[in-house]
Design a protein around this motif. Structure first.
Motif, PDB file in Angstrom:
ATOM      1  N   LEU A  89       0.745  -1.037   0.033  1.00  0.00           N
ATOM      2  CA  LEU A  89       0.101   0.009  -0.010  1.00  0.00           C
ATOM      3  C   LEU A  89       0.733   1.064   0.041  1.00  0.00           C
ATOM      4  O   LEU A  89       0.347   2.382  -0.362  1.00  0.00           O
ATOM      5  N   ALA A  90       2.037   1.250   0.562  1.00  0.00           N
ATOM      6  CA  ALA A  90       3.181   2.323   0.659  1.00  0.00           C
ATOM      7  C   ALA A  90       3.297   2.645  -0.979  1.00  0.00           C
ATOM      8  O   ALA A  90       3.717   3.999  -1.283  1.00  0.00           O
ATOM      9  N   TYR A  91       3.167   1.617  -1.977  1.00  0.00           N
ATOM     10  CA  TYR A  91       3.450   2.112  -3.330  1.00  0.00           C
ATOM     11  C   TYR A  91       2.211   1.931  -4.191  1.00  0.00           C
ATOM     12  O   TYR A  91       2.330   2.049  -5.366  1.00  0.00           O
ATOM     13  N   ASN A  92       0.884   2.111  -3.366  1.00  0.00           N
ATOM     14  CA  ASN A  92      -0.328   2.048  -4.278  1.00  0.00           C
ATOM     15  C   ASN A  92      -0.819   0.930  -5.045  1.00  0.00           C
ATOM     16  O   ASN A  92      -1.298   1.080  -5.955  1.00  0.00           O
ATOM     17  N   ILE A  93      -0.044  -0.208  -4.577  1.00  0.00           N
ATOM     18  CA  ILE A  93      -0.082  -1.546  -5.133  1.00  0.00           C
ATOM     19  C   ILE A  93      -1.472  -1.985  -4.522  1.00  0.00           C
ATOM     20  O   ILE A  93      -1.298  -2.590  -3.396  1.00  0.00           O
ATOM     21  N   GLY A  94      -2.610  -1.886  -5.180  1.00  0.00           N
ATOM     22  CA  GLY A  94      -3.788  -2.352  -4.615  1.00  0.00           C
ATOM     23  C   GLY A  94      -4.871  -1.282  -4.416  1.00  0.00           C
ATOM     24  O   GLY A  94      -4.464  -0.854  -3.090  1.00  0.00           O
ATOM     25  N   GLU A  95      -5.613  -0.621  -5.183  1.00  0.00           N
ATOM     26  CA  GLU A  95      -6.108   0.544  -4.956  1.00  0.00           C
ATOM     27  C   GLU A  95      -7.545   0.152  -5.022  1.00  0.00           C
ATOM     28  O   GLU A  95      -8.158  -1.011  -5.268  1.00  0.00           O
ATOM     29  N   GLY A  96      -8.503   0.956  -4.690  1.00  0.00           N
ATOM     30  CA  GLY A  96     -10.087   0.913  -4.403  1.00  0.00           C
ATOM     31  C   GLY A  96     -10.323  -0.409  -3.701  1.00  0.00           C
ATOM     32  O   GLY A  96      -9.849  -0.295  -2.505  1.00  0.00           O
ATOM     33  N   GLU A  97     -11.063  -1.268  -4.083  1.00  0.00           N
ATOM     34  CA  GLU A  97     -11.528  -2.389  -3.072  1.00  0.00           C
ATOM     35  C   GLU A  97     -10.390  -3.166  -2.697  1.00  0.00           C
ATOM     36  O   GLU A  97     -10.178  -3.703  -1.730  1.00  0.00           O
ATOM     37  N   TRP A  98      -9.376  -3.102  -3.395  1.00  0.00           N
ATOM     38  CA  TRP A  98      -7.881  -3.879  -3.052  1.00  0.00           C
ATOM     39  C   TRP A  98      -7.295  -3.136  -2.010  1.00  0.00           C
ATOM     40  O   TRP A  98      -6.184  -4.067  -1.678  1.00  0.00           O
ATOM     41  N   LYS A  99      -7.662  -2.156  -1.396  1.00  0.00           N
ATOM     42  CA  LYS A  99      -6.770  -1.671  -0.289  1.00  0.00           C
ATOM     43  C   LYS A  99      -7.141  -2.442   0.778  1.00  0.00           C
ATOM     44  O   LYS A  99      -6.508  -2.403   2.072  1.00  0.00           O
ATOM     45  N   ASP A 100      -8.052  -3.300   0.840  1.00  0.00           N
ATOM     46  CA  ASP A 100      -8.432  -4.144   1.927  1.00  0.00           C
ATOM     47  C   ASP A 100      -7.578  -5.252   2.163  1.00  0.00           C
ATOM     48  O   ASP A 100      -7.414  -6.042   1.395  1.00  0.00           O
ATOM     49  N   THR A 101      -6.917  -5.248   3.261  1.00  0.00           N
ATOM     50  CA  THR A 101      -5.739  -6.178   3.510  1.00  0.00           C
ATOM     51  C   THR A 101      -6.478  -7.581   4.114  1.00  0.00           C
ATOM     52  O   THR A 101      -5.422  -8.388   4.312  1.00  0.00           O
TER      53      THR A 101
END
Length: 184
Positions: free
Chosen positions: A155-167
């Motif tokens: 997430l520090a590199y914006n890998i996984g935006e939108g709904e994919w921010k959900d860890t």
């Protein structure tokens, strides 16, 4: 015999060029860059198929060494064609806009026999961060092998935006593992 300043300068330049370490040639067939992450609590692995490394390494002077790597973000193979296409999309690597991830070392220090500590800048998807990681160096079948593992937070590199921010689906912690084989 008369030595001119031009002759002396030329001789000094020749010695300096001969003494400097030439970049090692990487052996892509015996090198690998992989990622390891957890998806829904299960460890998953994927491999980048296209990357290039440049290593200027002198074991007698590791502090003078430099390393850089460039990875084709669209080359990540997660083992299934549909998912492989998905990770190249905007929400993940956005490979159309950010086709390369890069690492450039700023410091390489000895950390014991066959061990180095590497510090540098990692850039992925338009974000750059300072990173440090241990590296091992060994000789194997006439090649120098550089192996390491670099833990990052996606997430520090914006890998996984939108709904994919959900860890809870894909963990924030990712480990980049690499093995680079090189020769003189």
């Amino acid at each position: 015999m008369r030595i001119t300043s031009g002759t002396l300068l030329g001789a000094l330049l020749a010695v300096a060029v001969a003494a400097s370490a030439a970049p090692l040639r990487t052996d892509p067939a015996n090198s690998a860059v992989n990622v390891e992450f957890k998806q829904m609590g299960v460890t998953a692995r994927a491999a980048f198929k296209k990357f290039a490394a440049r290593i200027d390494y002198d074991p007698a002077k590791p502090e003078a060494s430099r390393a850089s790597m460039e990875i084709d973000t669209a080359s990540l193979d997660v083992g299934e064609a549909e998912l492989t296409r998905e990770v190249a999309k905007k929400e993940w690597f956005n490979s159309a806009q950010y086709p390369k991830a890069t690492f450039v070392s700023s410091s390489i220090k000895p950390a014991g026999p066959g061990k180095l500590n590497v510090t540098g800048k990692l850039s992925i998807k338009g974000k750059t961060g300072d990173v440090s990681f241990p590296l091992t160096v060994k000789n194997e079948a006439g090649k120098q092998i550089f192996e390491g593992a670099l833990p990052i937070r996606r997430l520090a590199y914006n890998i996984g935006e939108g709904e994919w921010k959900d860890t809870s689906m894909v963990a924030d912690e990712v480990t980049i593992r690499f093995r680079i084989a090189a020769t003189q």
